[in-house]
Design an enzyme around this catalytic site. Structure first.
Site, PDB file in Angstrom:
ATOM      1  N   GLY A 236     -10.297  -2.936   3.240  1.00 16.19           N
ATOM      2  CA  GLY A 236      -9.314  -2.901   4.321  1.00 16.19           C
ATOM      3  C   GLY A 236      -9.332  -1.570   5.043  1.00 16.19           C
ATOM      4  CG  ASP A 237      -5.661  -0.447   6.810  1.00 18.14           C
ATOM      5  OD1 ASP A 237      -5.611  -1.343   5.942  1.00 18.14           O
ATOM      6  OD2 ASP A 237      -4.692   0.289   7.073  1.00 18.14           O
TER       7      ASP A 237
ATOM      8  NE  ARG B 221      -9.372  -6.950   3.478  1.00 20.10           N
ATOM      9  CZ  ARG B 221      -8.298  -6.167   3.489  1.00 20.10           C
ATOM     10  NH1 ARG B 221      -8.010  -5.415   2.459  1.00 20.10           N
ATOM     11  NH2 ARG B 221      -7.498  -6.146   4.530  1.00 20.10           N
TER      12      ARG B 221
ATOM     13  N   GLY C 167      -4.675  -5.026   7.263  1.00 19.25           N
ATOM     14  CA  GLY C 167      -5.721  -4.032   7.450  1.00 19.25           C
ATOM     15  C   GLY C 167      -6.695  -4.281   8.588  1.00 19.25           C
TER      16      GLY C 167
ATOM     17  CB  THR D  86       1.236   0.306   4.644  1.00 17.13           C
ATOM     18  OG1 THR D  86       1.293  -0.907   3.881  1.00 17.13           O
ATOM     19  CG2 THR D  86       2.587   0.539   5.290  1.00 17.13           C
ATOM     20  N   GLY D  87      -0.100  -2.175   6.027  1.00 16.78           N
ATOM     21  CA  GLY D  87       0.042  -3.410   6.801  1.00 16.78           C
ATOM     22  C   GLY D  87      -1.250  -4.211   6.757  1.00 16.78           C
TER      23      GLY D  87
ATOM     24  CB  THR E 227      -0.875  -0.029   1.275  1.00  9.95           C
ATOM     25  OG1 THR E 227      -1.787  -1.105   1.150  1.00  9.95           O
ATOM     26  CG2 THR E 227      -1.631   1.276   1.494  1.00  9.95           C
TER      27      THR E 227
END
Ligand code: ASP
Length: 304
Positions: free
Chosen positions: A201-202, A199, A225, A222-223, A171
């Site tokens: 994510g964050d 789906r 989520g 990032t990572g 990301t």
């Protein structure tokens, strides 16, 4: 007049040695584009948008063309941009026909009374506001078709840890402070490999993967989520800056909290309206770039 600052990230994970150069080049190019805006007195909001567009166009990253494929073999993109001066924000989720989702997010911020659009509605909004649509196939590259094939073959007969830090988290995001003293943030992603269609994510959720408020701070994460969402981590960090803590400490604290509270992993860039910043991650590597009028640095390996 404030001294501008721009901080960029290009994903936090175990970036392999043979991909380090591409990541560093990517964040360097993004820095050049974003800094051009700030140095001629432009808005933090424009700087983060331009920086993120460069990384969406760069196939190195999990954003725009070259993103991870979902379980159905499609690219589904999410992005958010937020203005710390006004708290206006624009987000898109699960879009399949936009090369630069951050451009659509920016249009939502500027031209819509709403904050967030998903799927076909988001694409329709973008098209109606002059952003050309592409085909989903235009966003897919052979590397990702192969990656998905290999992943699905592996997971068919073994239990694979979907969220191991060794799995790519590419990301992209940027936070900026402009000459007028305003901050902004933007984050863009293709999400996680083999994700279920639909789906989210964050990255594109306000306060999770992205946040900006002049009174607190601008953050991009990032990572993995899902844990980041559970902690509303970008807002958590921004609020701590408002209580007087240094962004440098808060970014590290946020990543520790992510690990301790929900066993998450990832990285964060954080910047306040005084130009104080933090960069932290608990993954083996994170691609980042930082520039002020006096200093410029690029990194990829965690500094202990
Ligand atoms: N945070 C993103 C997501 O979960 C993925 C990433 O950062 O690579 O969608």
């Amino acid at each position: 007049m404030h001294d501008p600052v721009l901080v960029i990230h290009g994903g936090a994970w175990a970036i392999p040695d043979d991909m380090v150069e591409a990541h560093l080049n990517g964040v360097r190019n993004a820095m050049a584009a974003g800094w051009r805006v700030l140095e001629r007195g432009g808005l933090a909001l424009d700087a983060v948008e331009e920086a993120v567009v460069i990384m969406e166009d760069d196939e190195t990253f999990d954003a725009g063309r070259g993103s991870f494929l979902n379980r159905d073999g499609k690219v589904q993109l999410d992005a958010l941009i937020m203005d710390g001066a006004t708290l206006r924000a624009g987000g898109v989720g699960c879009v399949e026909r936009l090369r630069n989702p951050v451009r659509a997010a920016r249009k939502i911020l500027s031209d819509s009374p709403h904050v967030y659009f998903v799927a076909e509605g988001a694409e329709r909004f973008a098209a109606e506001h002059g952003i050309p649509l592409c085909r989903n196939e235009d966003l897919i590259i052979p590397r990702e078709v192969e990656r998905l094939r290999e992943f699905q073959a592996r997971t068919a007969d073994a239990k694979v840890d979907l969220f191991a830090p060794t799995i790519s988290h590419d990301t992209v995001g940027a936070v900026a402070l402009d000459g007028d003293g305003n901050i902004a943030a933007a984050t863009s992603t293709g999400g996680t490999l083999n994700k279920a269609p639909g789906r989210l994510g964050d990255s594109s959720l306000i306060g999770c993967g992205c946040y900006a408020d002049n009174q607190t701070a601008a953050a991009s994460t990032t990572g993995w989520g899902e844990p980041i969402m559970k902690l509303v981590l970008a807002k958590w960090a921004a609020d701590r800056v408002a209580t007087g803590s240094l962004p440098e400490w808060v970014a590290a604290e946020a990543i520790n909290y992510l690990k301790d509270r929900v066993d998450g992993h990832g990285g964060m860039i954080l910047l306040d309206a005084r130009g104080r910043f933090g960069i932290a991650h608990n993954t083996p590597r994170m691609a980042w770039a930082l520039k002020t009028s006096k200093h410029e640095s690029y990194g990829i390996v965690r500094e202990n």
